[in-house]
Design a protein around this motif. Structure first.
Motif, PDB file in Angstrom:
ATOM      1  N   LYS A   1       0.833  -1.214   0.000  1.00 11.19           N
ATOM      2  CA  LYS A   1       0.000   0.000   0.000  1.00 11.19           C
ATOM      3  C   LYS A   1       0.869   1.267   0.000  1.00 11.19           C
ATOM      4  O   LYS A   1       1.467   1.614   1.030  1.00 11.19           O
ATOM      5  CB  LYS A   1      -0.926   0.010   1.235  1.00 11.19           C
ATOM      6  CG  LYS A   1      -2.236  -0.765   1.038  1.00 11.19           C
ATOM      7  CD  LYS A   1      -3.112  -0.559   2.247  1.00 11.19           C
ATOM      8  CE  LYS A   1      -4.518  -1.117   2.110  1.00 11.19           C
ATOM      9  NZ  LYS A   1      -5.367  -0.420   1.174  1.00 11.19           N
TER      10      LYS A   1
ATOM     11  N   CYS B   1     -13.697   4.499   1.541  1.00 10.44           N
ATOM     12  CA  CYS B   1     -12.397   4.344   2.200  1.00 10.44           C
ATOM     13  C   CYS B   1     -12.445   3.171   3.180  1.00 10.44           C
ATOM     14  O   CYS B   1     -11.551   2.326   3.190  1.00 10.44           O
ATOM     15  CB  CYS B   1     -12.000   5.633   2.916  1.00 10.44           C
ATOM     16  SG  CYS B   1     -11.541   6.945   1.788  1.00 10.44           S
TER      17      CYS B   1
ATOM     18  N   LYS C   1      -6.964  -2.509  -4.401  1.00  6.07           N
ATOM     19  CA  LYS C   1      -7.035  -1.924  -3.048  1.00  6.07           C
ATOM     20  C   LYS C   1      -5.806  -2.253  -2.208  1.00  6.07           C
ATOM     21  O   LYS C   1      -5.443  -1.518  -1.295  1.00  6.07           O
ATOM     22  CB  LYS C   1      -8.329  -2.335  -2.328  1.00  6.07           C
ATOM     23  CG  LYS C   1      -8.456  -3.792  -1.961  1.00  6.07           C
ATOM     24  CD  LYS C   1      -9.784  -4.040  -1.278  1.00  6.07           C
ATOM     25  CE  LYS C   1      -9.556  -4.410   0.160  1.00  6.07           C
ATOM     26  NZ  LYS C   1     -10.747  -4.824   0.869  1.00  6.07           N
TER      27      LYS C   1
ATOM     28  N   ASN D   1     -12.454  -0.306   1.695  1.00 10.00           N
ATOM     29  CA  ASN D   1     -11.252  -0.694   0.954  1.00 10.00           C
ATOM     30  C   ASN D   1      -9.956  -0.536   1.749  1.00 10.00           C
ATOM     31  O   ASN D   1      -8.870  -0.585   1.171  1.00 10.00           O
ATOM     32  CB  ASN D   1     -11.164   0.131  -0.339  1.00 10.00           C
ATOM     33  CG  ASN D   1     -12.261  -0.235  -1.307  1.00 10.00           C
ATOM     34  OD1 ASN D   1     -12.168  -1.244  -1.990  1.00 10.00           O
ATOM     35  ND2 ASN D   1     -13.327   0.561  -1.346  1.00 10.00           N
TER      36      ASN D   1
ATOM     37  N   ILE E   1      -9.927   2.837  -7.054  1.00  2.00           N
ATOM     38  CA  ILE E   1      -9.335   1.862  -6.119  1.00  2.00           C
ATOM     39  C   ILE E   1      -9.400   0.460  -6.729  1.00  2.00           C
ATOM     40  O   ILE E   1      -8.440  -0.320  -6.657  1.00  2.00           O
ATOM     41  CB  ILE E   1     -10.042   1.925  -4.738  1.00  2.00           C
ATOM     42  CG1 ILE E   1      -9.810   3.293  -4.089  1.00  2.00           C
ATOM     43  CG2 ILE E   1      -9.546   0.810  -3.827  1.00  2.00           C
ATOM     44  CD1 ILE E   1     -10.618   3.549  -2.813  1.00  2.00           C
ATOM     45  N   GLN E   2     -10.541   0.173  -7.375  1.00  2.00           N
ATOM     46  CA  GLN E   2     -10.654  -1.156  -8.011  1.00  2.00           C
ATOM     47  C   GLN E   2      -9.612  -1.314  -9.126  1.00  2.00           C
ATOM     48  O   GLN E   2      -8.976  -2.342  -9.268  1.00  2.00           O
ATOM     49  CB  GLN E   2     -12.061  -1.355  -8.588  1.00  2.00           C
ATOM     50  CG  GLN E   2     -13.047  -1.775  -7.511  1.00  2.00           C
ATOM     51  CD  GLN E   2     -14.505  -1.564  -7.910  1.00  2.00           C
ATOM     52  OE1 GLN E   2     -14.808  -1.103  -9.014  1.00  2.00           O
ATOM     53  NE2 GLN E   2     -15.415  -1.896  -6.996  1.00  2.00           N
TER      54      GLN E   2
ATOM     55  N   VAL F   1      -8.622   2.100   3.019  1.00  2.00           N
ATOM     56  CA  VAL F   1      -7.899   3.267   2.496  1.00  2.00           C
ATOM     57  C   VAL F   1      -8.074   4.381   3.530  1.00  2.00           C
ATOM     58  O   VAL F   1      -9.196   4.642   3.977  1.00  2.00           O
ATOM     59  CB  VAL F   1      -8.476   3.675   1.115  1.00  2.00           C
ATOM     60  CG1 VAL F   1      -8.012   5.053   0.687  1.00  2.00           C
ATOM     61  CG2 VAL F   1      -8.118   2.627   0.062  1.00  2.00           C
TER      62      VAL F   1
ATOM     63  N   GLU G   1     -14.145   4.854  -5.900  1.00  2.00           N
ATOM     64  CA  GLU G   1     -14.259   3.388  -5.814  1.00  2.00           C
ATOM     65  C   GLU G   1     -13.704   2.729  -7.086  1.00  2.00           C
ATOM     66  O   GLU G   1     -12.946   1.756  -7.030  1.00  2.00           O
ATOM     67  CB  GLU G   1     -15.717   3.019  -5.613  1.00  2.00           C
ATOM     68  CG  GLU G   1     -15.933   1.543  -5.326  1.00  2.00           C
ATOM     69  CD  GLU G   1     -17.398   1.256  -5.023  1.00  2.00           C
ATOM     70  OE1 GLU G   1     -18.268   1.671  -5.820  1.00  2.00           O
ATOM     71  OE2 GLU G   1     -17.662   0.625  -3.984  1.00  2.00           O
TER      72      GLU G   1
END
Ligand code: PLP
Length: 446
Positions: free
Chosen positions: A123, A230, A197, A233, A192-193, A235, A189
């Motif tokens: 990440k 967030c 993620k 996921n 992120i996909q 985040v 979203e």
């Protein structure tokens, strides 16, 4: 020019500011400039504020600086207490630096280390929004969505994913405010996909946008959806309150207007009313507790500067003692009432937006179609110059064109009025009168 200062525009002669009093700056030739934007939405409590000055003077007599590698100091203990006293108990740590860019660098690096140290080593990506600004150092310039400020440095910037702006006046999806499915929030979203993620560390956004789309603010629904995305996921949500925090919107932090609780947020500018370079990164305890061995791999020489922090404590106390949040509330209502009247009166004002003392004004050639004036006209610069000619400084936004999922969105010229919280009602009317006259003068000539 007769000096060696590397000025912002090397071809321009700048007046030499000699002193300030209230909302006025006076140059060495005695010319007074009414500051209608706190310099860059940074000074909030007036120039030469005796209370702030005296508090700082007594701190100078005690201690100005010690390095955070060896000591902490009383002013930073007090300032972190001051900040926490206005937050929910989940928040527990504040990290002090010298400017908004440093605060945002600190926030994104903390997000990265938190995930790394808690076993999510991949990440590292930071998603932000188009039409945003988070600072000028290379890390936060990369997460900014401001092509004008980025293009020269593009080869040096790490590519970071960008979500749609929350810009209801020119919705990138062709929807109208309150009549949509929050496509702009949902774009986060999708990103992120797309990125995965497991690779995304944080999403950063300004609750109310500054230079990149003056005064464009979020909404409760928008931030509710953002918070949900967030959380679903893993985040972290970082809110950049460098401009919008510390009372500017009539609340201590703009996030309160939208009932959203971030994981990390940043403050700058108004935190010291610019009496000293000061900014802060504030985080929930759970983030700080995630740091392995307690060592955040970060730091600056001037982190936790005692004198700067005492300036911040004085600002908290002054805002409280003078009841300035309430003053920004009713002053803001008056500011917006008059700007709305101007919008009704003039065909060239397309949008008036923002909360409290962050009033964005967008100009259009055609109110119905929202067609902007041609870029070559450099309307923002002309309006700013005319206000200056009339003795007043205003904040100029950076106009831009962005592509959101195949749809081109082009802004009009936009500026912001961001008065000091200490502005009197009659000074506020002078600001509005000077603004109206200046804009009319420019429009008559084009
Ligand atoms: N974030 C926001 C929202 C800002 O408006 C700014 C500056 O205008 C920054 C970050 C960068 O702050 P600084 O110029 O103090 O580094």
């Amino acid at each position: 020019m007769g000096h060696h200062v590397f000025t912002r525009d090397l071809t321009k002669d700048y007046p030499v500011a000699s002193y300030g009093e209230g909302i006025y700056v006076i140059d060495d030739k005695g010319r007074e400039i009414l500051d209608a934007c706190g310099g860059v939405v940074a000074v909030s409590l007036g120039y030469n504020n005796r209370y702030i000055k005296n508090r700082m003077k007594s701190q100078i007599d005690k201690l100005c600086f010690t390095h955070t590698g060896a000591f902490i100091n009383k002013p930073i203990i007090d300032l972190s207490d001051n900040i926490m006293s206005h937050l929910t108990s989940e928040f527990g740590k504040a990290y002090f630096v010298s400017g908004g860019s440093e605060a945002n660098e600190t926030a994104i690096k903390l997000a990265r280390q938190y995930w790394h140290d808690t076993g999510h080593k991949k990440k590292s990506k930071i998603v932000s929004r188009m039409m945003s600004y988070h600072g000028n150092s290379l890390g936060v310039l990369a997460v900014s969505g401001n092509p004008e400020r980025q293009k020269l440095y593009a080869p040096m910037l790490k590519k970071q994913p960008k979500a749609a702006p929350h810009y209801c006046y020119r919705c990138p999806y062709g929807k109208s405010e309150g009549n949509c499915s929050l496509e702009c929030a949902n774009s986060l979203e999708k990103i992120i996909q797309k990125e995965g993620k497991e690779k995304v560390a944080a999403f950063i956004a300004e609750p109310v946008v500054g230079a990149s789309c003056c005064g464009a603010e979020g909404s409760k629904e928008y931030f509710k959806r953002i918070r949900q995305i967030c959380d679903e996921n893993d985040v972290l949500l970082i809110l950049d309150e460098v401009m919008s925090g510390m009372g500017r919107t009539g609340r201590w932090f703009a996030s309160e207007n939208y009932a959203v609780i971030p994981d990390i947020f940043t403050l700058g500018k108004g935190i010291s009313s610019s009496y000293m370079p000061l900014a802060a990164m504030v985080c929930k305890d759970k983030i700080a507790e995630g740091i392995k061995d307690g060592t955040f791999i970060h730091g600056f020489t001037y982190s936790g500067h005692a004198l700067a922090a005492e300036g911040g404590n004085a600002v908290f106390d002054y805002i409280d003692k003078e009841n300035l949040l309430v003053k920004v509330g009713y002053g803001g209502a008056h500011l917006f009432k008059r700007l709305e009247e101007m919008k009704d009166k003039y065909s060239f004002i397309g949008d008036v937006r923002g909360p409290g003392y962050m009033a964005g004004i967008e100009f259009v050639k055609n109110k119905k179609t929202k067609e902007p004036f041609p870029e070559e006209l450099k309307l923002t610069a002309k309006i700013k110059a005319e206000c200056w000619k009339n003795g007043m400084l205003i904040f100029a936004g950076t106009r831009m064109k962005v592509n959101v999922e195949g749809n081109e969105v082009e802004q009009g010229d936009h500026v912001m009025l961001a008065p000091h919280f200490t502005t009197t009602q009659s000074e506020l009317d002078t600001i509005l009168d000077t603004f109206e006259t200046s804009v009319k003068n420019v429009m008559e000539k084009i």
